[in-house]
Every structure is written in C-alpha cells, then in structure tokens.
Design a protein around this motif. Structure first.
Motif, PDB file in Angstrom:
ATOM      1  N   ARG A 141       0.879  -1.171   0.000  1.00 25.79           N
ATOM      2  CA  ARG A 141       0.000   0.000   0.000  1.00 25.79           C
ATOM      3  C   ARG A 141       0.915   1.219   0.000  1.00 25.79           C
ATOM      4  O   ARG A 141       1.933   1.241   0.698  1.00 25.79           O
ATOM      5  CB  ARG A 141      -0.884   0.023   1.243  1.00 25.79           C
ATOM      6  N   PHE A 142       0.559   2.235  -0.789  1.00 25.03           N
ATOM      7  CA  PHE A 142       1.429   3.391  -0.941  1.00 25.03           C
ATOM      8  C   PHE A 142       0.637   4.579  -1.454  1.00 25.03           C
ATOM      9  O   PHE A 142      -0.547   4.450  -1.769  1.00 25.03           O
ATOM     10  CB  PHE A 142       2.586   3.069  -1.901  1.00 25.03           C
ATOM     11  N   GLU A 143       1.297   5.724  -1.547  1.00 24.90           N
ATOM     12  CA  GLU A 143       0.713   6.931  -2.104  1.00 24.90           C
ATOM     13  C   GLU A 143       1.496   7.296  -3.360  1.00 24.90           C
ATOM     14  O   GLU A 143       2.724   7.180  -3.396  1.00 24.90           O
ATOM     15  CB  GLU A 143       0.755   8.074  -1.103  1.00 24.90           C
ATOM     16  N   LEU A 144       0.771   7.739  -4.384  1.00 18.23           N
ATOM     17  CA  LEU A 144       1.380   8.134  -5.652  1.00 18.23           C
ATOM     18  C   LEU A 144       0.966   9.562  -5.976  1.00 18.23           C
ATOM     19  O   LEU A 144      -0.155   9.975  -5.678  1.00 18.23           O
ATOM     20  CB  LEU A 144       0.896   7.222  -6.787  1.00 18.23           C
ATOM     21  N   ASP A 145       1.863  10.307  -6.618  1.00 11.69           N
ATOM     22  CA  ASP A 145       1.459  11.636  -7.068  1.00 11.69           C
ATOM     23  C   ASP A 145       0.915  11.534  -8.495  1.00 11.69           C
ATOM     24  O   ASP A 145       0.950  10.462  -9.115  1.00 11.69           O
ATOM     25  CB  ASP A 145       2.600  12.645  -6.945  1.00 11.69           C
ATOM     26  N   ALA A 146       0.384  12.617  -9.004  1.00 11.24           N
ATOM     27  CA  ALA A 146      -0.299  12.618 -10.307  1.00 11.24           C
ATOM     28  C   ALA A 146       0.612  12.154 -11.445  1.00 11.24           C
ATOM     29  O   ALA A 146       0.144  11.510 -12.384  1.00 11.24           O
ATOM     30  CB  ALA A 146      -0.857  14.012 -10.607  1.00 11.24           C
ATOM     31  N   GLN A 147       1.909  12.450 -11.372  1.00 13.93           N
ATOM     32  CA  GLN A 147       2.831  12.057 -12.446  1.00 13.93           C
ATOM     33  C   GLN A 147       3.064  10.556 -12.505  1.00 13.93           C
ATOM     34  O   GLN A 147       3.533  10.039 -13.510  1.00 13.93           O
ATOM     35  CB  GLN A 147       4.175  12.782 -12.292  1.00 13.93           C
ATOM     36  N   GLU A 148       2.749   9.848 -11.437  1.00 17.43           N
ATOM     37  CA  GLU A 148       2.974   8.406 -11.386  1.00 17.43           C
ATOM     38  C   GLU A 148       1.768   7.592 -11.851  1.00 17.43           C
ATOM     39  O   GLU A 148       1.834   6.365 -11.899  1.00 17.43           O
ATOM     40  CB  GLU A 148       3.356   7.992  -9.968  1.00 17.43           C
ATOM     41  N   LEU A 149       0.680   8.274 -12.191  1.00 20.35           N
ATOM     42  CA  LEU A 149      -0.555   7.610 -12.634  1.00 20.35           C
ATOM     43  C   LEU A 149      -0.878   7.990 -14.064  1.00 20.35           C
ATOM     44  O   LEU A 149      -0.514   9.069 -14.525  1.00 20.35           O
ATOM     45  CB  LEU A 149      -1.728   8.027 -11.743  1.00 20.35           C
ATOM     46  N   ARG A 150      -1.590   7.123 -14.750  1.00 21.48           N
ATOM     47  CA  ARG A 150      -2.110   7.402 -16.098  1.00 21.48           C
ATOM     48  C   ARG A 150      -3.575   7.005 -16.107  1.00 21.48           C
ATOM     49  O   ARG A 150      -3.956   5.988 -15.533  1.00 21.48           O
ATOM     50  CB  ARG A 150      -1.382   6.583 -17.171  1.00 21.48           C
ATOM     51  N   LEU A 151      -4.395   7.787 -16.783  1.00 22.36           N
ATOM     52  CA  LEU A 151      -5.820   7.514 -16.894  1.00 22.36           C
ATOM     53  C   LEU A 151      -6.171   7.369 -18.371  1.00 22.36           C
ATOM     54  O   LEU A 151      -5.795   8.211 -19.178  1.00 22.36           O
ATOM     55  CB  LEU A 151      -6.624   8.659 -16.275  1.00 22.36           C
ATOM     56  N   ALA A 152      -6.839   6.291 -18.717  1.00 25.24           N
ATOM     57  CA  ALA A 152      -7.310   6.071 -20.091  1.00 25.24           C
ATOM     58  C   ALA A 152      -8.835   6.042 -20.052  1.00 25.24           C
ATOM     59  O   ALA A 152      -9.428   5.272 -19.301  1.00 25.24           O
ATOM     60  CB  ALA A 152      -6.769   4.759 -20.645  1.00 25.24           C
ATOM     61  N   ILE A 153      -9.455   6.904 -20.856  1.00 25.65           N
ATOM     62  CA  ILE A 153     -10.911   6.980 -20.906  1.00 25.65           C
ATOM     63  C   ILE A 153     -11.379   6.435 -22.246  1.00 25.65           C
ATOM     64  O   ILE A 153     -11.058   6.984 -23.292  1.00 25.65           O
ATOM     65  CB  ILE A 153     -11.406   8.422 -20.710  1.00 25.65           C
ATOM     66  N   GLY A 154     -12.112   5.342 -22.187  1.00 27.38           N
ATOM     67  CA  GLY A 154     -12.623   4.705 -23.393  1.00 27.38           C
ATOM     68  C   GLY A 154     -14.119   4.930 -23.546  1.00 27.38           C
ATOM     69  O   GLY A 154     -14.729   5.692 -22.801  1.00 27.38           O
ATOM     70  N   GLY A 155     -14.703   4.218 -24.486  1.00 26.24           N
ATOM     71  CA  GLY A 155     -16.119   4.353 -24.779  1.00 26.24           C
ATOM     72  C   GLY A 155     -17.015   3.548 -23.862  1.00 26.24           C
ATOM     73  O   GLY A 155     -18.241   3.646 -23.946  1.00 26.24           O
ATOM     74  N   SER A 156     -16.432   2.760 -22.965  1.00 28.74           N
ATOM     75  CA  SER A 156     -17.239   1.931 -22.065  1.00 28.74           C
ATOM     76  C   SER A 156     -16.515   1.769 -20.732  1.00 28.74           C
ATOM     77  O   SER A 156     -15.368   2.190 -20.571  1.00 28.74           O
ATOM     78  CB  SER A 156     -17.469   0.547 -22.681  1.00 28.74           C
TER      79      SER A 156
END
Length: 84
Positions: free
Chosen positions: A26-41
């Motif tokens: 368990r840990f904390e990540l900042d915004a630069q360490e995450l990626r978000l992919a938004i698809g059609g579903s």
C-alpha cells in the motif's frame, strides 16, 4: 500553485492512495505516477501505474468518481477512440 514575489510555489501536492494486487503493498502516488485512459465503455476506462515496491504494471478499472478525482488531481489522461 501560489505566487509570492514572482516565484511560483506548489501548494499541497495531491497524493492518491493505491495498492498492488501482486505484492499487496500500500502506498501513495502523485499525479505524475498515474495514467488515466478513458474509453467508450466501463471496460475500456482504467487507470494504471507501476508499483514502487515490486515494479509490476498495475491496471485498475475507473468509474465516474475515480475519473473525476484523477482528472481533478492533475493525472494525465488519454482518450481512447473507437473505430466507426
């Protein structure tokens, strides 16, 4: 960000709590360490990161609330397009 005497300083960086399904860390990540992919579903909308403890690539589904929190926190977003 706040500006004082022409110097820009970050105000309280946003951290996101996360967990690795492989090593269970368990840990904390900042915004630069995450990626978000938004698809059609729901199946094609997810966020991903690399576990800092074991190095595994982690991909988890992202519902509407998660998308809202991540985008509001400055996570880079990729919009996936579907073929017509």
């Amino acid at each position: 960000m706040s500006v004082m005497s022409g110097v820009v300083a970050p105000v309280g960086a946003v951290l996101f709590k996360a967990g690795c399904p492989d090593c269970r860390a368990r840990f904390e990540l900042d915004a630069q360490e995450l990626r978000l992919a938004i698809g059609g579903s729901r199946r094609t909308t997810f966020y991903s990161f690399t576990c800092p403890a074991c190095g595994s690539s982690v991909r988890k589904p992202a519902g509407e609330r998660i998308v809202e929190l991540l985008t509001g926190g400055g996570v880079r977003t990729l919009r996936l397009h579907t073929a017509l």
